[in-house]
Design a protein around this motif. Sequence first.
Motif, PDB file in Angstrom:
ATOM      1  N   UNK A 418       0.858  -1.197   0.000  1.00  0.00           N
ATOM      2  CA  UNK A 418       0.000   0.000   0.000  1.00  0.00           C
ATOM      3  C   UNK A 418       0.894   1.248   0.000  1.00  0.00           C
ATOM      4  N   UNK A 419       2.022   1.137   0.714  1.00  0.00           N
ATOM      5  CA  UNK A 419       2.940   2.289   0.800  1.00  0.00           C
ATOM      6  C   UNK A 419       3.576   2.597  -0.556  1.00  0.00           C
ATOM      7  N   UNK A 420       3.728   1.548  -1.374  1.00  0.00           N
ATOM      8  CA  UNK A 420       4.415   1.743  -2.667  1.00  0.00           C
ATOM      9  C   UNK A 420       3.693   2.779  -3.540  1.00  0.00           C
ATOM     10  N   UNK A 421       2.386   2.907  -3.320  1.00  0.00           N
ATOM     11  CA  UNK A 421       1.617   3.806  -4.190  1.00  0.00           C
ATOM     12  C   UNK A 421       1.336   5.154  -3.524  1.00  0.00           C
ATOM     13  N   UNK A 422       2.063   5.476  -2.457  1.00  0.00           N
ATOM     14  CA  UNK A 422       1.869   6.762  -1.786  1.00  0.00           C
ATOM     15  C   UNK A 422       2.992   7.730  -2.159  1.00  0.00           C
ATOM     16  N   UNK A 423       2.617   8.934  -2.594  1.00  0.00           N
ATOM     17  CA  UNK A 423       3.608   9.941  -2.994  1.00  0.00           C
ATOM     18  C   UNK A 423       4.565  10.282  -1.852  1.00  0.00           C
ATOM     19  N   UNK A 424       4.056  10.123  -0.618  1.00  0.00           N
ATOM     20  CA  UNK A 424       4.876  10.427   0.564  1.00  0.00           C
ATOM     21  C   UNK A 424       6.194   9.610   0.533  1.00  0.00           C
ATOM     22  N   UNK A 425       6.122   8.393   0.033  1.00  0.00           N
ATOM     23  CA  UNK A 425       7.314   7.536  -0.017  1.00  0.00           C
ATOM     24  C   UNK A 425       7.947   7.501  -1.407  1.00  0.00           C
ATOM     25  N   UNK A 426       7.091   7.510  -2.424  1.00  0.00           N
ATOM     26  CA  UNK A 426       7.576   7.454  -3.810  1.00  0.00           C
ATOM     27  C   UNK A 426       6.863   8.550  -4.611  1.00  0.00           C
ATOM     28  N   UNK A 427       7.485   9.726  -4.702  1.00  0.00           N
ATOM     29  CA  UNK A 427       6.813  10.834  -5.407  1.00  0.00           C
ATOM     30  C   UNK A 427       6.392  10.415  -6.817  1.00  0.00           C
ATOM     31  N   UNK A 428       5.267  10.957  -7.284  1.00  0.00           N
ATOM     32  CA  UNK A 428       4.661  10.529  -8.556  1.00  0.00           C
ATOM     33  C   UNK A 428       4.512   9.005  -8.574  1.00  0.00           C
ATOM     34  N   UNK A 429       3.931   8.519  -7.479  1.00  0.00           N
ATOM     35  CA  UNK A 429       3.910   7.068  -7.243  1.00  0.00           C
ATOM     36  C   UNK A 429       3.228   6.289  -8.368  1.00  0.00           C
ATOM     37  N   UNK A 430       2.276   6.914  -9.046  1.00  0.00           N
ATOM     38  CA  UNK A 430       1.574   6.153 -10.097  1.00  0.00           C
ATOM     39  C   UNK A 430       2.336   6.151 -11.430  1.00  0.00           C
ATOM     40  N   UNK A 431       3.467   6.828 -11.483  1.00  0.00           N
ATOM     41  CA  UNK A 431       4.251   6.876 -12.738  1.00  0.00           C
ATOM     42  C   UNK A 431       5.379   5.847 -12.715  1.00  0.00           C
ATOM     43  N   UNK A 432       5.626   5.249 -13.881  1.00  0.00           N
ATOM     44  CA  UNK A 432       6.702   4.256 -14.022  1.00  0.00           C
ATOM     45  C   UNK A 432       8.015   5.013 -14.258  1.00  0.00           C
ATOM     46  N   UNK A 433       8.792   5.160 -13.188  1.00  0.00           N
ATOM     47  CA  UNK A 433      10.043   5.936 -13.286  1.00  0.00           C
ATOM     48  C   UNK A 433      11.195   5.063 -12.767  1.00  0.00           C
ATOM     49  N   UNK A 434      11.735   4.167 -13.601  1.00  0.00           N
ATOM     50  CA  UNK A 434      12.819   3.276 -13.127  1.00  0.00           C
ATOM     51  C   UNK A 434      14.010   4.043 -12.592  1.00  0.00           C
ATOM     52  N   UNK A 435      14.216   5.280 -13.110  1.00  0.00           N
ATOM     53  CA  UNK A 435      15.385   6.076 -12.698  1.00  0.00           C
ATOM     54  C   UNK A 435      15.425   6.275 -11.194  1.00  0.00           C
ATOM     55  N   UNK A 436      14.282   6.192 -10.510  1.00  0.00           N
ATOM     56  CA  UNK A 436      14.286   6.430  -9.062  1.00  0.00           C
ATOM     57  C   UNK A 436      15.103   5.349  -8.321  1.00  0.00           C
ATOM     58  N   UNK A 437      15.377   4.225  -9.003  1.00  0.00           N
ATOM     59  CA  UNK A 437      16.127   3.138  -8.371  1.00  0.00           C
ATOM     60  C   UNK A 437      17.616   3.182  -8.717  1.00  0.00           C
ATOM     61  N   UNK A 438      18.010   4.132  -9.571  1.00  0.00           N
ATOM     62  CA  UNK A 438      19.429   4.200  -9.936  1.00  0.00           C
ATOM     63  C   UNK A 438      20.208   4.847  -8.785  1.00  0.00           C
ATOM     64  N   UNK A 439      21.529   4.637  -8.826  1.00  0.00           N
ATOM     65  CA  UNK A 439      22.364   5.164  -7.740  1.00  0.00           C
ATOM     66  C   UNK A 439      22.352   6.680  -7.695  1.00  0.00           C
ATOM     67  N   UNK A 440      22.755   7.221  -6.542  1.00  0.00           N
ATOM     68  CA  UNK A 440      22.922   8.669  -6.412  1.00  0.00           C
ATOM     69  C   UNK A 440      23.853   9.128  -7.512  1.00  0.00           C
ATOM     70  N   UNK A 441      23.615  10.318  -8.009  1.00  0.00           N
ATOM     71  CA  UNK A 441      24.500  10.855  -9.039  1.00  0.00           C
ATOM     72  C   UNK A 441      23.890  10.670 -10.419  1.00  0.00           C
ATOM     73  N   UNK A 442      23.043   9.630 -10.585  1.00  0.00           N
ATOM     74  CA  UNK A 442      22.395   9.445 -11.896  1.00  0.00           C
ATOM     75  C   UNK A 442      21.102  10.253 -11.877  1.00  0.00           C
ATOM     76  N   UNK A 443      20.837  10.947 -12.996  1.00  0.00           N
ATOM     77  CA  UNK A 443      19.751  11.934 -12.948  1.00  0.00           C
ATOM     78  C   UNK A 443      18.370  11.264 -12.872  1.00  0.00           C
ATOM     79  N   UNK A 444      17.488  11.961 -12.153  1.00  0.00           N
ATOM     80  CA  UNK A 444      16.125  11.446 -11.974  1.00  0.00           C
ATOM     81  C   UNK A 444      15.229  12.631 -11.642  1.00  0.00           C
ATOM     82  N   UNK A 445      13.996  12.637 -12.174  1.00  0.00           N
ATOM     83  CA  UNK A 445      13.112  13.778 -11.978  1.00  0.00           C
ATOM     84  C   UNK A 445      12.440  13.774 -10.602  1.00  0.00           C
ATOM     85  N   UNK A 446      12.497  12.632  -9.917  1.00  0.00           N
ATOM     86  CA  UNK A 446      11.849  12.565  -8.591  1.00  0.00           C
ATOM     87  C   UNK A 446      12.871  12.120  -7.539  1.00  0.00           C
ATOM     88  N   UNK A 447      12.431  12.247  -6.254  1.00  0.00           N
ATOM     89  CA  UNK A 447      13.320  11.816  -5.173  1.00  0.00           C
ATOM     90  C   UNK A 447      13.654  10.329  -5.340  1.00  0.00           C
TER      91      UNK A 447
END
Length: 520
Positions: A418-447
């Motif tokens: 349930x938490x996976x779909x909350x913006x509080x933990x994963x901003x733009x939670x309903x969007x498929x943004x694999x970049x959020x899992x890349x290491x620090x330093x690699x660009x990403x539009x969300x936290x």
Amino acid sequence: MSRSGSTRRSIFSVRKQSTVVAANTSPKHVKSYEEIPGPKPLPVLGNAWRFMPYISSWDMTDYIKWSRTMLEQYGKIVKIGGLPGRKDMIMVFDPAVIAEVFKKEGPYPESFKFESIEYYREKVRPDFFEGFRGIFNENGKIWQEARFILNQPMMNTSVANLYVPKTDQVAKDFVKLVKILRNDKMEMHDDFHNELHKWALESISLIAYDTRLGCLQQNLAKDSDAQRLIHSIAKLYQLMYELDFQIPFWKFLPSKALNELIENADTMLEISQKYVTQASAKFGDLSSSQTSDMSVLQRILKRDPNTKRAVIMGMDIIFGGVDSTSNTAGSILYLLARNPEKQEKLYQELKAIVPADPDENLTPNQLNSLKYLRACIKEAMRIAPVTNGNVRVMPQDVVLGDYFIPKDRAEIYMFNSTLYMLDEYFPNADKFIPERWLRQGESCTVRKASEAHPYTFLPFGHGTRQCPGTRFVNRELEALVARMLIEYKLEWHQPPLDYISKIIRTPLFPLKFTVVDRVK
Ligand code: HEM
């Protein structure tokens, strides 16, 4: 104990513990068990009626959507009591409290018990099971010993790596089958989901039975072992949902569902026995053999030559490893099909690493370097998880969050998904943004996901009871997605996919991908 008796006990406990010393030594106010918010049980009926279709306003089709309504209505800890024949259900939606649950789970963590399977193994087939209830249902020292035998090969990266060429071969065979199964509009047929089950079973039978079952033939016969196994697993999930998650009438009255469960469990047992016995005969005496190149089944049998136990572990591996993996694979492919720019980015990564010669197999090092692929898999597991989260029964009285939870009163349901779909933990939670899992330093539009609380994303559970299949699943999924995308461009021209929760979350509509050959 009567209701009033149990109330007396908890009031006493609260009085005794109204000020307890928390781990950081600051005094903490503890609220009573009775104060946990949640739907009020009705006299006699309790809360069980709320889970019944038509009578209740709760929509239980998808647990993740339903649990979110509980979170919104009652808060981050919810109690559903008054469930005849069952412990109370405590729902937790706070990663800090989830961390507390895992820290207090003790040396023998106890999870949800499938009582229907326990009944089958203890009462229907005690001759075979001889008191061993298997990995999922066993607890205490017996569970620990069995997990020790299973963990040695399963939680070992070098053993998982030994399987990469074989797993890759299964993925390549699947890709060939896709070409044959496509219609002239390049679409997959309505039951493509079953093809994914076949791929998952073919992959996991390498581990459970040390063999290829031959699932990826074009016209798999209905009475083949592979198709019978797939059918039995799907039926067992459906029946266990009915018997273990709804009011357990079967404990008191004759039950058609229980008879069907016995029939399907017998099928699984018969097939598992056949393949483990065959493999064991092929291995011969393993006691003095070197372990370094041994398969998972060989390692299990070397430690515990009792083939019955290897059969039971094989059944649990197959049961845990087919629908979970195939549904995850379906969702990864679906999310890539719906996000063409992400698919293209992944294709570019794959093109640089996957060997051009189709006869050459992928290596563990090549898979390790596919960072964007791994990010896509994690992101799909976040958006379309196959489990709702994790369950624990606490081994003693505990304080979770602000509340006192007496031992033996409740099962703790940690609704991570349930938490996976909350913006509080994963901003733009309903969007498929694999970049959020890349290491620090690699660009990403969300936290980045790494900034979420570490107990938020736990698709394979946590601690000593965590999923033993993790290393194998990841390798299987990596090989499948890599091989599919290097060969085909995936498109989705259907309405958005919806899911239904029946223990394992499953796509509700046909996986009707359009599969277009890549121009090389
Ligand atoms: C995407 C695929 C999979 C997912 C998401 C998944 C997830 C999980 C989760 C959440 C648990 C409970 C962990 C806990 O309580 O901490 C679990 C347990 C388990 N899984 Fe998996 N699993 C997957 C695939 C597999 C595979 C491939 C196998 C077999 C090799 C497997 C075998 C098991 C077994 C035997 C358990 C019970 C462990 C125990 O109670 O000690 N799973 N899995």
